[in-house]
Design a protein around this motif. Structure first.
Motif, short mmCIF file in Angstrom:
data_model
loop_
_atom_site.label_atom_id
_atom_site.label_comp_id
_atom_site.label_asym_id
_atom_site.label_seq_id
_atom_site.Cartn_x
_atom_site.Cartn_y
_atom_site.Cartn_z
N PRO A 1 -14.03 -37.92 -39.60
CA PRO A 1 -12.63 -37.85 -40.06
C PRO A 1 -12.46 -36.74 -41.09
O PRO A 1 -12.02 -36.98 -42.20
N LYS B 1 -9.07 -42.32 -37.18
CA LYS B 1 -10.30 -42.95 -36.67
C LYS B 1 -10.13 -44.45 -36.42
O LYS B 1 -11.01 -45.07 -35.83
N LEU C 1 -15.67 -42.20 -33.53
CA LEU C 1 -16.44 -41.29 -34.39
C LEU C 1 -17.54 -40.60 -33.59
O LEU C 1 -18.19 -39.68 -34.08
#
Lengths: 586, 196
Positions: free
Chosen positions: A282, A298, A303
């Motif tokens: 992020p 996110k 991720l």
């Protein structure tokens, strides 16, 4: 003139157009073709493979200090190796402009991790550019050199695999005529002792402030006005966003660091819903949240791995980009065997791994084609972390656990050995390790597509140069037990390996045989005499793509695909029936 | 001139020439005045692994990638790969498949099996399936590595493109000494009759 170029060819073109006269790197997917293209197409640029990325950046720094524009290219993990010079070169700044290209690999198409190198821009305090296609790759490469010289800073251009290996249409321009700048000694700027480093750190912080202003005004950061949904994005995900939610408002960040805070605030104020779409960390999201804004990022997007347009459409507009797929009733994913990459037919690494497995050794592995030796049926590698790590890891294992002594072997390729195996070997020598180091010397950097290295006797452009012998290097460093062995002769290779394993000191074995893909064995091919084959299928344990099982009168027999056979003879050596023979030329 | 808009996947096994086939398609499309994006993955996958090239042709293209259910065409140089990538085909899409079977390592070592009767299952798997023994035809043309060009011939005919335009695209991407046999292979694919 128009052309269809990959991102890598476009970065090379950008370097040409920007008047760059020096380029260095170390091969690594997905960055390799940047230097290769410069070497092939642009003789105006001195292009070279360095032994590793740290050295590549250092020679690039030298070129910059001497007064010319320089480009240094590497894959994401390469920047870890080059991080040391990067962080302090950020303090000294440049003379001629310097651009570092970091090719990241979300999805790990051909890498050992999927780190997000945008973080390096923030940590090293250098500006970051992220192109979204090949045209932008050219433009941003050119722009980067102006930025570098104007702000006295190295610049980081970060790409991802989908940029590096995607061809899109570009417009080509002429090369700028950039003269070599004057060189003058400037001790407080270029000699980083603490007293001067303190001053330069202040300069760096002031530079960051000015770069932030530049980021507010650069055309690389732009708003594309649409509806009340606002999406902040950069790089390849910009294309995915436009594909997935064509009506949304988009803040496209070509220069995401330093973040144009005022522009972000203004954009956020003009929309009702705010999103950040980015692969991996992020990075933008955290920076946007630090402004007191509350985008969704996110919490919706992963991720790990790559993002797709379908994912964006579903999460943001709640729509499916394509109607569901009607697969046949008998379609079962679990029925589909995987097709992993394999060691090529004829590959000499196969002889090494067959032997290692047979002797049941603990194998500290490294980065290259030979990492495939961890897969069945050879499955004989215990660890693989990063370039050059194999030797140090083996040394640590041996010293920490006495039960492992005498069973620990290192496999490291020739290019990897020169890259960062040398210091590991020095550790082994200095701290009296007794491990056995096998250098898989196939005389090329094979995995990335056959690039030259210090052992091959040729430069990036194919010119003749010194060929450094890993054996002579090991000897010069102080290794006493040195052997050269032919990995395709199983008996003698096993013999050499056994002798070195029992030796009470460090050994280096150079397993020397050229890469089968680069320099195939001429002539002989092998076949199975069905009448002699007992069907034991021992040969199949070599994991050779040319060997397969055939039903013959209800019995399983081995067979060889003539078109694939590389002529290495390993199967004929392992066959206990003498059923695998060399074909006689007609 | 009507320009083509399409989305296709080229799939196969590393070393079968999907990258070259992608180059030829891109050259042809550019010449037709379309925009093109071609995305491929190099590196580890070259070593006999499953490979894929994404091609998008049109007037305004953003994402270079083909997604599940998004391909109008899948051109497969191997049957198992056609089967693997089938979820990427549109509901009314066309599958062009080489009948060749290349066993992946887990099959060669006996750990897994090659799906049974894949030919007939593929035949029923999509709205339009064009199956062809491209390797045999390429061998007849004197160049076993030109099976990819046979499949391009089938594709060119399928989209109603002119043969000469493709010959030009082949010329741009294939070295002189291999060109003639590749054109022969392309023509053989172009002339192939299918009963569906």
């Amino acid at each position: 003139m128009k052309a269809l170029l990959t991102g890598n060819a476009a970065i090379a073109r950008g370097a040409f157009e920007a008047g760059v006269s020096f380029a260095a790197g170390y091969p690594g997917t997905p960055s390799t073709e940047i230097l290769e293209t410069i070497g092939r197409l642009y003789p105006q640029i001195e292009a070279r493979w360095s032994p590793n990325e740290k050295v590549a950046l250092e020679v690039g720094i030298g070129a910059s200090l001497a007064g010319v524009r320089a480009l240094v290219a590497m894959k994401h993990v390469g920047l870890n190796v080059a991080a040391d010079p990067l962080f302090t070169f950020s303090y000294t700044g440049v003379n001629g402009g310097l651009l570092i290209v970091s090719a990241d690999d979300p999805g790990l198409h051909s890498s050992q991790n999927e780190q997000d190198n945008r973080n390096y821009a923030r940590s090293a305090k250098v500006p970051l550019l992220e192109p979204s296609d090949s045209m932008e790759a050219i433009e941003m490469t050119v722009y980067a050199f102006r930025l570098s010289e104007e702000f006295d800073t190295p610049v980081l251009l970060r790409t991802t695999t989908r940029i590096n290996h995607t061809k899109t249409i570009v417009t080509l321009k002429e090369r700028q005529d950039i003269a070599c700048r004057e060189y003058r000694r400037n001790t407080p700027k270029n000699v980083m002792i603490p007293a001067y480093g303190r001053l330069r750190h202040q300069f760096v912080e002031e530079r960051m402030r000015r770069l932030q202003e530049a980021s507010e005004n650069t055309p690389l950061n732009r708003v594309e006005k649409g509806n009340s949904i606002g999406i902040i994005t950069s790089g390849i995900t910009y294309q995915y966003v436009r594909e997935a939610v064509p009506d949304a408002s988009v803040l496209k960040l070509g220069m995401p660091y330093p973040l144009p805070a005022a522009l972000v605030r203004e954009f956020a104020a003009g929309v009702e819903e705010l999103y950040v779409v980015e692969e991996l960390d992020p990075f933008l999201e955290d920076a946007v949240k630090a402004l007191g804004l509350n985008p969704r990022g996110k919490e919706l997007f992963p991720l790990t791995g790559e993002i797709t347009p379908a994912m964006i459409a579903e999460k943001i507009s709640g729509k499916k980009l394509f109607p569901g797929v009607a697969l046949p009733g008998d379609y079962k994913e679990e029925e589909i065997p995987p097709r992993p990459p394999v060691l090529c037919p004829g590959c000499a690494h196969r002889g090494v791994f067959y032997t290692l497995k047979k002797l049941d050794l603990i194998v500290s592995g490294d980065i290259g084609c030979y990492t495939l030796g961890c897969l069945p049926p050879l499955e004989s590698i215990d660890s693989c972390v990063c370039m050059g790590a194999s030797i140090g890891i083996a040394v640590g294992m041996e010293r920490a656990n006495p039960l492992l002594k005498g069973r620990i072997v290192v496999v490291i390729g020739d290019s990897t050995f020169f890259h960062s195996g040398l210091t590991g070997l020095l550790e082994a020598i200095y701290n009296r390790s007794t491990i056995t180091v096998i250098i898989l010397d196939n005389r090329i950097t094979a995995m990335t597509g056959h690039q030259e290295h210090p052992g091959t006797g040729k430069t990036l452009r194919g010119e003749k140069t010194v060929s450094v012998d890993p054996l002579a290097v090991a000897k010069g460093m102080g290794v006493k037990r040195l052997r050269v062995a032919e990995p395709l002769d199983l008996q003698s290779f096993t013999q050499v390996l056994k002798e070195e394993l029992t030796a009470p000191e460090l050994s280096v074995i150079v397993a020397r045989h050229p890469c089968a893909l680069h320099k195939p064995t001429a002539g002989q091919r092998y076949y199975v005499r069905i009448d002699k084959c007992s069907g034991c299928l021992l040969c199949l344990r070599l994991g050779c793509p040319a060997l397969y099982v055939q039903e013959e009168e209800g019995k399983q027999k081995a067979s060889i695909d003539k078109n694939l056979c590389g002529g290495c003879s390993l199967c004929s050596q392992v066959c206990r029936q003498g059923a695998i023979m060399e074909e006689v030329a007609e | 001139m009507m320009t083509l808009e399409t989305t296709l996947l080229l799939v196969g096994v590393g070393g079968q020439g999907t990258i070259l086939a992608g180059k030829v398609i891109a050259s042809w499309a550019l010449k037709q005045g379309s925009l093109v994006k071609v995305s491929e993955v190099h590196g580890m996958s070259q070593r006999g692994g499953s490979v894929v090239t994404h091609i998008r042709i049109g007037q305004e293209i953003f994402s270079p990638l083909v997604e599940r259910g998004g391909a109008e065409f899948i051109i497969a140089t191997e049957k198992l790969e056609a089967w693997r990538w089938l979820p990427y085909l549109q509901q009314n899409g066309t599958l062009i498949v080489n009948e060749q079977e290349i066993y992946p390592l887990p099959v060669l070592t006996g750990a897994r099996s090659y799906p049974h009767a894949l030919g007939s299952r593929l035949q029923k798997s999509a709205a339009r399936v064009l199956m062809i023994d491209a390797l045999k035809i390429a061998l007849r043309c004197g160049e076993p590595r030109a099976a990819n060009m046979v499949l391009l011939g089938v594709f060119a005919k399928e989209i109603g493109a002119k043969r000469v335009d493709w010959h030009q695209a082949l010329k741009q991407n294939i070295r002189e000494q291999y060109l003639e046999k590749n054109i022969l292979a392309f023509n053989a694919g172009y002339e192939q009759k299918f009963t569906i």
